[in-house]
Structures are given as structure tokens and as C-alpha cells.
Scaffold this active site. Structure first.
Site, PDB file in Angstrom:
ATOM      1  N   ILE A 196      34.652  18.263  42.691  1.00  9.61           N
ATOM      2  CA  ILE A 196      34.908  19.533  43.132  1.00  9.61           C
ATOM      3  C   ILE A 196      36.552  19.877  43.837  1.00  9.61           C
ATOM      4  O   ILE A 196      36.478  19.150  44.738  1.00  9.61           O
ATOM      5  CB  ILE A 196      34.061  19.940  43.921  1.00  9.61           C
ATOM      6  CG1 ILE A 196      32.551  20.069  43.237  1.00  9.61           C
ATOM      7  CG2 ILE A 196      34.252  21.620  44.188  1.00  9.61           C
ATOM      8  CD1 ILE A 196      31.453  20.591  44.208  1.00  9.61           C
ATOM      9  N   THR A 199      37.461  17.430  47.107  1.00  6.53           N
ATOM     10  CA  THR A 199      38.897  17.141  47.300  1.00  6.53           C
ATOM     11  C   THR A 199      39.361  18.562  47.944  1.00  6.53           C
ATOM     12  O   THR A 199      38.882  19.651  47.875  1.00  6.53           O
ATOM     13  CB  THR A 199      39.651  17.087  45.901  1.00  6.53           C
ATOM     14  OG1 THR A 199      40.147  18.346  45.373  1.00  6.53           O
ATOM     15  CG2 THR A 199      38.853  16.237  44.867  1.00  6.53           C
ATOM     16  N   ASP A 232      46.686  15.689  46.170  1.00  7.48           N
ATOM     17  CA  ASP A 232      47.920  16.649  45.802  1.00  7.48           C
ATOM     18  C   ASP A 232      47.532  17.009  44.409  1.00  7.48           C
ATOM     19  O   ASP A 232      48.032  16.085  43.497  1.00  7.48           O
ATOM     20  CB  ASP A 232      48.996  16.040  46.077  1.00  7.48           C
ATOM     21  CG  ASP A 232      50.251  17.037  45.811  1.00  7.48           C
ATOM     22  OD1 ASP A 232      49.896  17.972  45.121  1.00  7.48           O
ATOM     23  OD2 ASP A 232      51.384  16.693  45.816  1.00  7.48           O
ATOM     24  N   ASN A 246      38.293  24.303  40.640  1.00  7.73           N
ATOM     25  CA  ASN A 246      38.165  25.273  41.601  1.00  7.73           C
ATOM     26  C   ASN A 246      39.403  25.980  42.416  1.00  7.73           C
ATOM     27  O   ASN A 246      39.597  26.671  42.767  1.00  7.73           O
ATOM     28  CB  ASN A 246      36.910  25.349  42.658  1.00  7.73           C
ATOM     29  CG  ASN A 246      36.783  26.063  43.717  1.00  7.73           C
ATOM     30  OD1 ASN A 246      36.537  27.432  43.486  1.00  7.73           O
ATOM     31  ND2 ASN A 246      37.152  26.005  45.006  1.00  7.73           N
ATOM     32  N   TYR A 265      49.545  35.421  38.746  1.00 13.31           N
ATOM     33  CA  TYR A 265      48.081  34.989  38.953  1.00 13.31           C
ATOM     34  C   TYR A 265      47.252  35.499  37.594  1.00 13.31           C
ATOM     35  O   TYR A 265      46.474  34.512  37.179  1.00 13.31           O
ATOM     36  CB  TYR A 265      47.427  35.830  40.287  1.00 13.31           C
ATOM     37  CG  TYR A 265      46.315  35.266  40.556  1.00 13.31           C
ATOM     38  CD1 TYR A 265      45.938  34.074  40.892  1.00 13.31           C
ATOM     39  CD2 TYR A 265      45.095  36.382  40.662  1.00 13.31           C
ATOM     40  CE1 TYR A 265      44.551  33.844  41.167  1.00 13.31           C
ATOM     41  CE2 TYR A 265      43.602  36.114  40.859  1.00 13.31           C
ATOM     42  CZ  TYR A 265      43.445  34.507  41.267  1.00 13.31           C
ATOM     43  OH  TYR A 265      42.158  34.200  41.583  1.00 13.31           O
ATOM     44  N   LYS A 313      45.182  32.466  35.262  1.00 15.31           N
ATOM     45  CA  LYS A 313      43.965  32.594  34.960  1.00 15.31           C
ATOM     46  C   LYS A 313      43.456  33.010  33.538  1.00 15.31           C
ATOM     47  O   LYS A 313      42.718  32.404  32.899  1.00 15.31           O
ATOM     48  CB  LYS A 313      43.222  33.924  35.812  1.00 15.31           C
ATOM     49  CG  LYS A 313      43.186  33.453  37.284  1.00 15.31           C
ATOM     50  CD  LYS A 313      42.821  31.914  37.779  1.00 15.31           C
ATOM     51  CE  LYS A 313      42.776  31.576  39.005  1.00 15.31           C
ATOM     52  NZ  LYS A 313      42.132  30.229  39.440  1.00 15.31           N
ATOM     53  N   VAL A 327      35.508  37.900  45.815  1.00 14.59           N
ATOM     54  CA  VAL A 327      34.573  37.271  46.482  1.00 14.59           C
ATOM     55  C   VAL A 327      35.147  36.929  47.996  1.00 14.59           C
ATOM     56  O   VAL A 327      36.051  36.602  48.219  1.00 14.59           O
ATOM     57  CB  VAL A 327      34.347  35.867  46.037  1.00 14.59           C
ATOM     58  CG1 VAL A 327      33.334  35.010  46.706  1.00 14.59           C
ATOM     59  CG2 VAL A 327      33.822  35.772  44.261  1.00 14.59           C
ATOM     60  N   THR A 364      35.984  35.192  50.245  1.00  9.08           N
ATOM     61  CA  THR A 364      36.667  33.897  50.773  1.00  9.08           C
ATOM     62  C   THR A 364      37.771  34.115  51.634  1.00  9.08           C
ATOM     63  O   THR A 364      38.315  35.236  51.933  1.00  9.08           O
ATOM     64  CB  THR A 364      36.787  32.951  49.651  1.00  9.08           C
ATOM     65  OG1 THR A 364      37.926  33.453  48.949  1.00  9.08           O
ATOM     66  CG2 THR A 364      35.527  32.766  48.736  1.00  9.08           C
TER      67      THR A 364
END
Length: 285
Positions: free
Chosen positions: A13, A38, A62, A89, A155, A159, A188, A190
Site C-alpha cells: 500500500i 510505504t 520515493d 493510493n 489533478y 486521475k 473523503v 483526510t
């Protein structure tokens, strides 16, 4: 009822120190799986997981450096023995109008959001292919399906790219028994909109008022108030990983579902309105 697949798995992940990645890693560990997690710094992973467990491998990576990615995957295989679930992710938001964004700002966004996942896939897929099993999850965003947001073009483009390559990946990997799923979360809760992770273009052009209004709304009105629960999005990914026939497209949250419906309806309207003219572009013989 979906057919469930049981037995412990090994997850790899990226971006596992916060948000959806952290929630997913914790839940995978809680159900008895092993996780290679990671992040850009080991410190952030130790802060997130504490002392960890013998089923947790923390890796400072990295992601924009292919050699760093390869070393992390090699260490995962050497330590945990295999790899079953690959979750791309990690990523960040870049705000700014298409005209204002510099080449450097765009390329950095693509390096982290698109080329880094490709580094991971290039070095993870040989292991999945040799097993003839596995599941790749690429975490995009609803803006990778419905991209009509002024000021978010970079962005959105990253995506959309991630979503498109996942569709191709699903087609390529099907004969090998490997699945691929693109995840489209809505907003979300976060740290995505925090000043630490959201990048804003150095240049702003006053004429683009809609883009500025969108930026102000996201920073002042939405940060910390997003509808999506990262723990529940992680549970959804675990669900999709546990069934025999997982989806290629996995939308997460009511907002994501509503925006996806709007996009499909808009495309249908354009398709129907221009069908005659479109059909007429073929050779007639």
C-alpha cells in the site's frame, strides 16, 4: 451474495501513513493479513502504526524514483514472501487553471499521481503474473470520471489517466487471473485539502473567477468537513478484494455515485444529440 475468498493476503500500500491508505493498512492487519506500507518518511509510518507487528513492513519510498520503488517491492517479497494486493493510493491535489499552471507543476503532479503508480506496477506485476493471482487497486477520485471542475485540470487529468490505464490493465491481466479495480472516492475526510498536501499554482489569473471560487470553497468550506469516511472507504476496498468477481469501477460514497450518474446522463445527451451527424462520418460504401 458475493462469493467470498478467504486466507491471509499480503498487501503493498502506497501512501499508507494517512487517510485511506492508513485505514486500509490497519484493517488488513486486523483481519490477519500482512502489509507492506510505504510513505515518504519512516517517521510518519512509525507515528501512524506505533511499534507495528511481525506482519507489518514499513518502507520509506520515493515513489517518483523507480529504483526506490523496485527496492521496496524486492524487500516486500524477501520479507513477506509474496504480494497479493497492490494499492496505488499515494497522490496529491494540484490546483490552478490550465493557462496558469507551469510545465514543472504539471509534470510533478503527473510524476506522483501517474508515473509513480506505473513504477509500482512495472515491478509488482511480474510477481503477480508468476502467481497467476492478485488484485491491483488504483485509487483515483470521482474527478477521474467527472472532471468538470474549474481550477482542477491537472489533478483531474492525472486521475483520468489512472482510471484509463486501470481499464487497460483489467483487460490485459484477465487471462492471468489478476484483477484490476479503479476506486473513485468522493470527498473523503483526510488531510487532502490541508496546506501540507494541496499544491496551489504559483500563478493565478484574475479573469478565472470560477477557479478561484472553487479553491476558496475547498480550503475554507470543505477541509475537514468532507462526507466520506476513510475507514468506510477502506472497508469497501477490502470487500471488493474479497469477492470472486470484483468490479473494474468502484465508486465510493453518495456524492461519487451522484456525480457518476450526472456524467453518464450528460454523455448520453451529447451522444443522442449528435448521433446522426456522427454516424454520417463513416464511409457509405
Amino acid at each position: 451474495m458475493h462469493q467470498q475468498i478467504q486466507n491471509p493476503k499480503v498487501w503493498f500500500i502506497t501512501g499508507a501513513a494517512r487517510g485511506i491508505g492508513l485505514s486500509l493498512a490497519r484493517q488488513a492487519l486486523a483481519q490477519g493479513d500482512a502489509v507492506a506500507a510505504t510513505s515518504r518518511t519512516l517517521t510518519s509510518l512509525h507515528r501512524a502504526f506505533g511499534d507495528g507487528s511481525d506482519r507489518l513492513l514499513t518502507l520509506e519510498v520515493d515513489l517518483a524514483d523507480e529504483a526506490s520503488v523496485q527496492a521496496a517491492i524486492d524487500r516486500t517479497i524477501a520479507t513477506l514472501g509474496r504480494m497479493d494486493r497492490v494499492v496505488n493510493n499515494a497522490g496529491y491535489g494540484q490546483q490552478g487553471t490550465i493557462e496558469a499552471l507551469t510545465d514543472a507543476e504539471l509534470r510533478r503532479n503527473f510524476d506522483v499521481n501517474v508515473f509513480a503508480p506505473l513504477h509500482v506496477l512495472r515491478h509488482a506485476l511480474p510477481h503477480l503474473r508468476s502467481q497467476r493471482s492478485g488484485h491491483v487497486f488504483n485509487v483515483a477520485s470521482i474527478v477521474g470520471f467527472q472532471g468538470g471542475y474549474a481550477g482542477w485540470g491537472s489533478y483531474v487529468a492525472t486521475k483520468f489517466a489512472l482510471a484509463g490505464l486501470t481499464e487497460t490493465l483489467a483487460a490485459e491481466l484477465a487471462e492471468l487471473g489478476i484483477r484490476a479495480t479503479v476506486v473513485y472516492p468522493g470527498p473523503v475526510r483526510t488531510g487532502f485539502l490541508s496546506k501540507d498536501t494541496l499544491m496551489v499554482a504559483e500563478r493565478a489569473i484574475a479573469d478565472y473567477t470560477a477557479a478561484q471560487a472553487s479553491l476558496d470553497l475547498h480550503i475554507d468550506g470543505l477541509d475537514g468537513k468532507q462526507a466520506g469516511d476513510p475507514d468506510k472507504v477502506a472497508t469497501l476496498i477490502l470487500q471488493a478484494a474479497s469477492v470472486a468477481e470484483p468490479p473494474v469501477h468502484l465508486f465510493a460514497g453518495r456524492i461519487a455515485n451522484a456525480l457518476a450518474e450526472q456524467k453518464m446522463q450528460a454523455v448520453r445527451q451529447d451522444l443522442d444529440a449528435w448521433r446522426g451527424a456522427s454516424d454520417a462520418t463513416d464511409f457509405t460504401d
